[in-house]
Design a protein around this motif. Sequence first.
Motif, PDB file in Angstrom:
ATOM      1  N   SER A 147     -24.463   9.610 -38.817  1.00  0.00           N
ATOM      2  CA  SER A 147     -24.905  10.422 -37.677  1.00  0.00           C
ATOM      3  C   SER A 147     -26.114  11.270 -38.054  1.00  0.00           C
ATOM      4  O   SER A 147     -26.948  11.572 -37.212  1.00  0.00           O
ATOM      5  CB  SER A 147     -23.739  11.227 -37.089  1.00  0.00           C
ATOM      6  OG  SER A 147     -23.461  12.359 -37.840  1.00  0.00           O
ATOM      7  N   ARG A 199     -14.862   9.975 -33.352  1.00  0.00           N
ATOM      8  CA  ARG A 199     -15.357  11.195 -32.702  1.00  0.00           C
ATOM      9  C   ARG A 199     -15.229  12.401 -33.630  1.00  0.00           C
ATOM     10  O   ARG A 199     -16.145  13.200 -33.748  1.00  0.00           O
ATOM     11  CB  ARG A 199     -14.551  11.473 -31.436  1.00  0.00           C
ATOM     12  CG  ARG A 199     -14.848  10.531 -30.295  1.00  0.00           C
ATOM     13  CD  ARG A 199     -14.242  11.109 -28.994  1.00  0.00           C
ATOM     14  NE  ARG A 199     -14.666  10.357 -27.842  1.00  0.00           N
ATOM     15  CZ  ARG A 199     -13.955   9.369 -27.305  1.00  0.00           C
ATOM     16  NH1 ARG A 199     -12.783   9.026 -27.827  1.00  0.00           N
ATOM     17  NH2 ARG A 199     -14.411   8.713 -26.256  1.00  0.00           N
ATOM     18  N   LEU A 205     -22.481  13.899 -32.387  1.00  0.00           N
ATOM     19  CA  LEU A 205     -22.864  12.932 -31.363  1.00  0.00           C
ATOM     20  C   LEU A 205     -21.962  13.070 -30.157  1.00  0.00           C
ATOM     21  O   LEU A 205     -20.790  13.432 -30.269  1.00  0.00           O
ATOM     22  CB  LEU A 205     -22.767  11.507 -31.915  1.00  0.00           C
ATOM     23  CG  LEU A 205     -23.533  11.230 -33.204  1.00  0.00           C
ATOM     24  CD1 LEU A 205     -23.300   9.781 -33.652  1.00  0.00           C
ATOM     25  CD2 LEU A 205     -25.021  11.484 -33.019  1.00  0.00           C
ATOM     26  N   SER A 206     -22.536  12.740 -28.993  1.00  0.00           N
ATOM     27  CA  SER A 206     -21.691  12.715 -27.801  1.00  0.00           C
ATOM     28  C   SER A 206     -21.328  11.268 -27.519  1.00  0.00           C
ATOM     29  O   SER A 206     -22.198  10.425 -27.279  1.00  0.00           O
ATOM     30  CB  SER A 206     -22.440  13.420 -26.666  1.00  0.00           C
ATOM     31  OG  SER A 206     -22.627  12.575 -25.600  1.00  0.00           O
ATOM     32  N   TRP A 207     -20.036  10.978 -27.610  1.00  0.00           N
ATOM     33  CA  TRP A 207     -19.566   9.586 -27.625  1.00  0.00           C
ATOM     34  C   TRP A 207     -19.185   9.063 -26.248  1.00  0.00           C
ATOM     35  O   TRP A 207     -18.505   9.752 -25.488  1.00  0.00           O
ATOM     36  CB  TRP A 207     -18.351   9.457 -28.562  1.00  0.00           C
ATOM     37  CG  TRP A 207     -18.738   9.586 -30.005  1.00  0.00           C
ATOM     38  CD1 TRP A 207     -18.729  10.730 -30.758  1.00  0.00           C
ATOM     39  CD2 TRP A 207     -19.220   8.542 -30.847  1.00  0.00           C
ATOM     40  NE1 TRP A 207     -19.176  10.463 -32.032  1.00  0.00           N
ATOM     41  CE2 TRP A 207     -19.478   9.130 -32.122  1.00  0.00           C
ATOM     42  CE3 TRP A 207     -19.461   7.175 -30.680  1.00  0.00           C
ATOM     43  CZ2 TRP A 207     -19.971   8.398 -33.201  1.00  0.00           C
ATOM     44  CZ3 TRP A 207     -19.944   6.440 -31.753  1.00  0.00           C
ATOM     45  CH2 TRP A 207     -20.197   7.049 -32.995  1.00  0.00           C
ATOM     46  N   ASP A 208     -19.629   7.845 -25.946  1.00  0.00           N
ATOM     47  CA  ASP A 208     -19.149   7.138 -24.760  1.00  0.00           C
ATOM     48  C   ASP A 208     -17.725   6.654 -25.028  1.00  0.00           C
ATOM     49  O   ASP A 208     -17.312   6.552 -26.180  1.00  0.00           O
ATOM     50  CB  ASP A 208     -20.011   5.890 -24.474  1.00  0.00           C
ATOM     51  CG  ASP A 208     -21.433   6.261 -24.086  1.00  0.00           C
ATOM     52  OD1 ASP A 208     -21.664   7.428 -23.718  1.00  0.00           O
ATOM     53  OD2 ASP A 208     -22.311   5.374 -24.167  1.00  0.00           O
ATOM     54  N   MET A 234     -18.528   1.218 -29.574  1.00  0.00           N
ATOM     55  CA  MET A 234     -18.638   2.607 -29.159  1.00  0.00           C
ATOM     56  C   MET A 234     -20.064   3.076 -29.401  1.00  0.00           C
ATOM     57  O   MET A 234     -20.694   2.688 -30.386  1.00  0.00           O
ATOM     58  CB  MET A 234     -17.676   3.442 -30.025  1.00  0.00           C
ATOM     59  CG  MET A 234     -16.858   4.446 -29.264  1.00  0.00           C
ATOM     60  SD  MET A 234     -15.605   5.097 -30.362  1.00  0.00           S
ATOM     61  CE  MET A 234     -15.562   6.775 -29.798  1.00  0.00           C
ATOM     62  N   GLY A 236     -22.563   6.571 -29.620  1.00  0.00           N
ATOM     63  CA  GLY A 236     -22.654   8.027 -29.695  1.00  0.00           C
ATOM     64  C   GLY A 236     -24.111   8.459 -29.581  1.00  0.00           C
ATOM     65  O   GLY A 236     -24.986   7.886 -30.224  1.00  0.00           O
ATOM     66  N   HIS A 237     -24.344   9.468 -28.755  1.00  0.00           N
ATOM     67  CA  HIS A 237     -25.723   9.895 -28.478  1.00  0.00           C
ATOM     68  C   HIS A 237     -26.017  11.251 -29.116  1.00  0.00           C
ATOM     69  O   HIS A 237     -25.205  12.167 -29.010  1.00  0.00           O
ATOM     70  CB  HIS A 237     -25.936   9.988 -26.963  1.00  0.00           C
ATOM     71  CG  HIS A 237     -25.571   8.720 -26.245  1.00  0.00           C
ATOM     72  ND1 HIS A 237     -26.481   7.747 -25.953  1.00  0.00           N
ATOM     73  CD2 HIS A 237     -24.374   8.246 -25.814  1.00  0.00           C
ATOM     74  CE1 HIS A 237     -25.874   6.738 -25.343  1.00  0.00           C
ATOM     75  NE2 HIS A 237     -24.577   7.022 -25.249  1.00  0.00           N
ATOM     76  N   LYS A 238     -27.165  11.340 -29.758  1.00  0.00           N
ATOM     77  CA  LYS A 238     -27.547  12.641 -30.333  1.00  0.00           C
ATOM     78  C   LYS A 238     -28.426  13.371 -29.328  1.00  0.00           C
ATOM     79  O   LYS A 238     -29.386  12.797 -28.810  1.00  0.00           O
ATOM     80  CB  LYS A 238     -28.294  12.448 -31.648  1.00  0.00           C
ATOM     81  CG  LYS A 238     -28.542  13.772 -32.373  1.00  0.00           C
ATOM     82  CD  LYS A 238     -29.087  13.564 -33.761  1.00  0.00           C
ATOM     83  CE  LYS A 238     -27.959  13.467 -34.784  1.00  0.00           C
ATOM     84  NZ  LYS A 238     -28.463  13.558 -36.177  1.00  0.00           N
TER      85      LYS A 238
END
Lengths: 240, 421
Positions: A147, A199, A205-208, A234, A236-238
Amino acid sequence: MAETRDPAEIAKFSALATEWWDPNGPFAALHRVNPLRLSYLRDVALTRFGGVARSPLAGLNVADLGCGGGLASAPMARMGGAVTGIDASREAIGAARAHAASTGLDIRFEETTAEALRDRGESFDVVVAFEIVEHVSDVGVFLSAASDLVRPGGVFVLSTINRTPKARALAIVGAERILKWAPDGAHEYDKLVRPDEIRMHAPALSWDDPVGIAYEPLGRGWTLSHDTDVNYLMAGHKPR
Amino acid sequence: MAQARGYDAEVLIGGGGLVGQTLALALDQAGLNVAVIDASRPSETLAASFDGRAFAIAFASYRMWRALGLGETLDPVAQPIERIMVTDGKLGRTPRTGGPSLLHLHFDRAELTDQDEPLGLMLEARHVRLALDSAVKARPQIKMIQPMSVTAIERDQAGVTVTLADGQRLRAPLLVGADGRRSFVRQAVGIRTIGWDYPATAIVATIQHAKPHGAVAHEYFLPNGPFAILPLKGERSNIVWAEPRKAAEALLAMSEEDFLAELARRFGDFLGPLQLEGPRFGYPLSLQLAERMIDSRVALAGDSAHGIHPLAGQGLNLGLKDCAALAECIADGVGIGLDPGDVTILERYQRWRRFDNTTMALGMEAFDKLFSNDIAPLRVVRTLGLAAVNAVGPARRFFMKYAGGAAGDLPKLLKGESLAA
């Protein structure tokens, strides 16, 4: 410095490095699921970066962690990405380089780890870890490094196997010992990782929500599914 | 997408006939770099005397040609089929000459309420060849290598290299064998076939008649084999007439006058006096199915994978469906970065096409076996069968849709959609 190479794991796959690109060899199942993880990645990238369908990764720096023989690195390079593939196995990196050369693809392959890459200060728009978190010695250290490698505004995409009784039955007993889709002993149950653990280890990160991968023996083969009990993807967005 | 270093094309197509050229256009539309290797001389294949056949093109196949830009050329020369009459006839007792028979199947476009489209279109082979040829020429990025044959095929994990008769070598991630029944590609990669010859030959000729055909196609199942009258533009029809080999040879050799007399016995007089236009052609009938449509770095399309009895014109339609499916599988795969010869692309193509090709080939076979037999009990059974099928609306509509190529999971091109991104 934390170190997530597991010598026993590396040796296991090194022996198979030359067989990476045989679609009917020991990695046959990886070849078959490749289109699913690539479509998922493409869709995530198109949504996130708004690229063009013909070349969805154009202009993006992409890191393929645990790239093996480059099964995902090569398609990501063809999708326009500037790809760095890393793997702790020298033989896998050798196989990946040989294949890239024979197919005329420009990919940087390096025998190293996510932690070493992070410690050098590298960062990427897209980081992928396909079928790798279940093989590292310390999931927390690996996911933290991964990450860190994601640039602000970037995305981390992974695929792995869930730790459920169903996964034990299907992915280990079924796929390895009975169907021989994966090498016997390729996966250990205790090393499998659940989505909530992903998670937890990568809170930056913001995870879908995870998306499942299912196998329909009589239908279309491998498909995306709501069932995340065995294989899942999965993203994950920073934040920017 | 430009091809990667070390390759001469993204897809090599062995065979530049109707299927090979259609596939080349479809892949080109999807943005792929294509080279076609064809053994024939264009001046010969485009001559009027080369191929006297006409094709009953399913509307779905026609939609693909339109989507590939052939509509402008083909629309003026295509004869829509509005009705199909299938009749179980006895020689000299066809419904038209011996009074109306109740024993027939009748397909009418009006029954396909969900689409305002003909059941199919009749197209003369030379028109299709000219249209495809000019469409391919209009896209100079499609490399036509002609006349040239492939003499060797070598494969490895990253691609396939073909050696041409002049010693030139070409390399690509994928080679498609669209090189017909006696496919060199199929044989070179060791794909075996099953099949058999029929002791029959199809006589094909174009006739002129005094009265208009009203866009109706007729198929009579006569004791010796099927006899079809297929409407062409103007007061003209194409006949496809299957006879035992010896009888066919005699019919092909006899004088035009005698031939017309024999023809009239089967054809009847409902279209007025008949006249031959151009030569008579003979095509020996056989059925041949490849044991699989794919191999490492190789796919088969068209007759190389399935040469079927030309009954109802399904042979070319199957080949065109192969083109639509293969081009879409490749386009989808390339869109996620796979190389065009990736195993998953080829497997998806085979899954998509294999069932259709096999059922159609064997279905036509069974259909024909049932009808080209003069044993009395069978005749009664099929007579009842025909009447029953005709009575069952949904079954008939399904058959009609299937023959029209619209049933099942349709590739985009067969829905008239472009593959261009």
